[in-house]
Motif scaffolding. Structure first.
Motif, PDB file in Angstrom:
ATOM      1  N   LYS A  20      -4.010  -4.679  -2.909  1.00 32.93           N
ATOM      2  CA  LYS A  20      -4.325  -5.182  -1.576  1.00 32.93           C
ATOM      3  C   LYS A  20      -3.670  -6.551  -1.356  1.00 32.93           C
ATOM      4  CE  LYS A  20      -8.768  -2.883  -0.797  1.00 32.93           C
ATOM      5  NZ  LYS A  20     -10.215  -3.089  -0.536  1.00 32.93           N
ATOM      6  N   TRP A  69       0.734  -1.406  -6.335  1.00 28.38           N
ATOM      7  CA  TRP A  69      -0.226  -0.825  -5.386  1.00 28.38           C
ATOM      8  C   TRP A  69      -1.501  -1.660  -5.409  1.00 28.38           C
ATOM      9  CZ3 TRP A  69      -3.456   4.237  -5.785  1.00 28.38           C
ATOM     10  CH2 TRP A  69      -3.775   4.690  -4.488  1.00 28.38           C
ATOM     11  N   ASP A 122       0.843  -1.198   0.000  1.00 28.54           N
ATOM     12  CA  ASP A 122       0.000   0.000   0.000  1.00 28.54           C
ATOM     13  C   ASP A 122       0.879   1.249   0.000  1.00 28.54           C
ATOM     14  OD1 ASP A 122       0.952   0.312   2.580  1.00 28.54           O
ATOM     15  OD2 ASP A 122      -0.904  -0.320   3.560  1.00 28.54           O
TER      16      ASP A 122
END
Length: 808
Positions: free
Chosen positions: A629, A627, A539
């Motif tokens: 999850k 980027w 992240d």
């Protein structure tokens, strides 16, 4: 007759209690140390030999050069095992392992985290010897969601081993049926799992994907089959099966693939060699190195030699003192053979007393040694059939060697010359004794240099700037258990006093979860320009939370939604791409390795400075950050000294957010140190044994200087009467020994430097062996020798000369 020999031997030992005590204790410590190291070496070399088919079991290892990276793997592609069984008649059976990390198992209202979990084929019990307590080995891992557990696991959850047919709730959602219980896996196994889940549970095992290597694959060869013959057939298998998939993905054949300097190879690693000869990517457990076995074996021999040299030195030193005894015996009619037997009997008696004391010391020290080495060894004098006979043989050899010089030398004296006092040679005249002292300190100085180098390398590892800040980082494990609540949980943590930043990811520099994939600088997927790299999902807080630095460009930002198609690469990746200005340049990623047309396009938004995420034995390799999850862990940057209180607050928040789920955490600096557990333990063991070796050497030196002072009692008395000071006497007695230590240092330094240079070559990041290390080792050796010698020398120098001269 023999009874008389031992009676006289015992009386002689009792008469000279000081020398006897030094001899016996020094040899006992040497034997005890040697025995402990022997147990360690035996344990290390016994790994996996408990398997009935150990000599026919081999692991299929991968060796891949692609995209500027060289991968040496302990894994193979998912179809390799079945293909080897199907296409090659010499292969009797195969089994594959696939690890996906730990699981949670429900016990009552609590979810317990279990890290030692592996997926395995139903053929597991046809390959490895894992005796069943309950269940049917032939069918235990056949059905999906079937699970086999160890005896201790069954007792942990059910207090009985009769649990076949009962169920586990795994990861709070799925029911798994227990189909078997096996005996606990021996500690000397290169893998040690508590849960074996059926391979049919995972779809990945059936993908037939030859360009992705994730499965630890083992085969059993039929009796009489040759490993080298099968290995010679593996390139044809690669060409037949890997070739078409490479053609489909990158539109090139295997010849072009190889012409570009790439390769895809498989080899066979014997099962019994894995623990000591394999340190590859994706090992099933932490292995050791054969180097350490060689090093410790050498130390065992050296320590025993030092102890034996002490024995021989004191025996030869006392020989002149017993010359008159020999002369009188010969005059009275003793035969030379009787004298030889007498001296050998004394030597054997000391050896056997030392053996008994050594066994007692080894028994007392073994629990501490096990704790130091991280093992569960037992002495096993009667269970290890080779041990006791080996020790007795060793003691007989030591006793014979130590007693042979005085026995054969003294028994040859002519009585007339002995009784006239012509054989009362002093310390200076004994070249043998001097040579033995030189050899002792030669070994001790090598151990001193090695100890300093190992300590400095381990200190260097602990303190090296890794490109990220591992201090004050609290890692919360298994945060995927929080589900959708992970976002609010993270926000609540950031509100706590003492938490300055937090990142959610499964990829940390100290983790063992890795993903290697190719990136291409153009959509043609030109394999000559491919970049094989780690790809981590992170992240926007990842880089600042871990204290990483940007070399160019910028970090991900929530202010730029397009960063979902952005990518950050490290300096190693940028160098391999060869782009002068990589910012905003595109990189292409294959979403499906079986379909080269399914591509995603990313744009480089930043270059992060290199950081060490592999062992310091390896250079920094390419890594790319996306980027996306990935909720495996939360890493918190902590800025408080009261970490215990903070952990309690976080645990309370965890229990409120995820009741019943196990709270598990670690500190990143500890996780980093765990990577080097083997080196840390080895260093501590090495330092301990080096100290013991020096202690034994000093013990012998103390005995020699005591003897030398005794031989020169009258000389010292005369010198004192003529005005010699205490310092003069101490210098006179010390200088001969110090000269020998200096000679030892001159001989030892080149060999020690070469040995440690070879050891350091295993580390990509290592210290230089500075000149001052040799100087320090030499000075330490001299100081230790000086302290040892001075104690007795000062005692002799302070003695009243009247007492030593009153008989003159």
């Amino acid at each position: 007759m023999f009874k008389n020999y031992f009676k006289i031997a015992f009386r002689n030992l009792w008469k000279h209690k000081g020398y006897s005590a030094i001899n016996i204790f020094g040899l006992a410590v040497g034997l005890a140390t040697c025995l402990l190291i022997l147990l360690y070496v035996w344990d290390e070399t016994s790994y996996d030999k408990y398997n009935d088919k150990a000599d026919r079991i081999f692991r299929v290892d991968g060796d891949i050069q692609f995209g500027g990276n060289h991968f040496i793997l302990a894994v193979a592609a998912d179809p390799v095992g079945p293909t080897l069984k199907r296409d090659f008649p010499e292969v009797e059976q195969y089994v594959r392992f696939r690890g996906y990390g730990g699981i949670t198992v429900k016990k009552g209202n609590e979810n317990i985290q279990e890290p030692r979990v592996i997926y395995a084929d139903s053929t597991l019990f046809d390959v490895f010897t894992l005796p069943m307590i309950s269940g049917d080995a032939k069918t235990a891992l056949t059905d999906p969601k079937s699970i086999v557990i160890t005896e201790k696991t069954a007792l942990k959850y059910f207090n009985t081993t009769d649990v076949a047919g009962r169920n586990f709730i795994i990861n709070d959602t799925s029911n798994y049926k227990i189909t078997g219980v096996i005996k606990n896996i021996p500690a000397n196994s290169h893998f040690n799992f508590d849960f074996f889940i059926s391979m049919s549970t995972t779809d990945e095992s059936r993908q037939n994907n030859w360009v992705s290597n994730n499965f630890n694959t083992y085969i059993v060869l039929k009796k009489g089959s040759d490993k080298k013959v099968l290995e010679s057939k593996l390139p044809a298998m690669v060409l037949k099966y890997v070739g078409p998939q490479v053609k489909q993905l990158m539109n090139i054949d295997m010849d072009d693939f190889k012409k570009s300097g790439n390769w895809d190879k498989y080899s066979l690693m014997p099962l019994s060699q894995i623990h000591l000869h394999s340190n590859k990517a994706a090992e099933l457990g932490a292995n050791n190195s054969i180097q350490y076995v060689y090093i410790f074996s050498s130390i065992a021999i050296f320590i025993l030699l030092i102890a034996c040299i002490n024995f021989m030195n004191l025996s030869t030193a006392r020989s002149s003192g017993r010359a008159k005894e020999v002369g009188v015996r010969k005059v009275l009619g003793s035969l030379r053979s009787s004298l030889v037997k007498q001296f050998l009997a004394e030597s054997m008696l000391i050896s056997f007393i030392s053996l008994v004391l050594g066994l007692l010391l080894a028994t007392l020290l073994l629990p501490y040694f096990n704790q130091l080495a991280g093992k569960e060894m037992v002495l096993g004098l009667f269970t290890k059939k080779w041990l006791l006979p080996s020790l007795i043989l060793l003691v007989l050899v030591v006793g014979f060697l130590a007693g042979s010089y005085p026995a054969f030398f003294l028994s040859a004296f002519r009585p007339v010359e002995v009784l006239k006092g012509k054989l009362s040679a002093g310390f200076k005249n004994s070249w043998l004794r001097s040579s033995l002292v030189v050899f002792q300190f030669f070994i001790s100085i090598i151990l001193l240099v090695s100890t300093v180098v190992i300590y400095r390398q381990l200190s260097f590892i602990r303190n090296k700037d890794l490109g990220f800040n591992r201090e004050q980082v609290l890692v919360l494990q298994n945060t995927y258990l929080l589900g959708p609540a992970i976002k609010s949980f993270k926000e609540d943590l950031l509100k706590m006093q003492g938490v300055s930043n937090a990142t959610v990811t499964g990829y940390l520099p100290t983790s063992d979860w890795r993903s290697d994939s190719p990136l291409f600088p153009d959509a043609s997927l030109d394999q000559k320009r491919a970049l094989s790299t780690q790809i981590w999902n992170v992240d926007e807080n990842y880089i600042p939370a871990l204290g990483m630095k940007m070399a160019q460009g910028r970090n991900f930002s929530v202010q730029f939604p397009t960063d979902s198609s952005g990518i950050i690469i490290n300096e190693a990746a940028a160098n391999l791409l060869g782009l002068k200005d990589p910012i905003n340049k595109p990189l292409y990623y294959m979403n499906d390795f079986r379909n080269g047309k399914d591509l995603s396009t990313f744009h480089i938004i930043g270059i992060v400075k290199n950081f060490n995420f592999n062992s310091l034995r390896e250079q920094v390799s390419p890594v790319a950050l996306m980027w996306k999850k990935q909720n495996g862990k939360i890493a918190l940057r902590v800025e408080t000294k009261n970490t215990d209180n903070l952990v309690k607050q976080i645990e309370a928040k965890w229990k409120a957010t995820a009741p019943g789920q196990t709270f598990s955490y670690s500190f990143m600096d500890q996780d980093f140190n765990n990577i080097y557990n083997t080196e840390q333990r080895t260093g501590k063991i090495f330092i301990s044994f080096a100290a013991l070796a020096i202690f034994i050497a000093c013990l012998g030196l103390f005995g020699l200087v005591t003897y030398a002072a005794g031989q020169r009692t009258k000389e010292i008395g005369i010198r004192k009467v003529l005005g010699a000071s205490t310092g003069n006497i101490v210098t006179m007695l010390s200088k001969d020994f110090i000269k020998l230590v200096i000679i030892s240092a001159v001989i030892a330094f080149p060999l020690a430097g070469w040995m440690m240079s070879k050891w350091l070559q295993d580390f990509a990041y290592r210290i230089n062996i500075s000149w001052w290390i040799f100087l320090l080792a030499g000075v330490l050796a001299i100081l230790v020798a000086l302290v040892t010698v001075s104690f007795q020398a000062i005692k002799a120098a302070l003695a009243n000369p009247v007492k030593s001269l009153r008989t003159e």
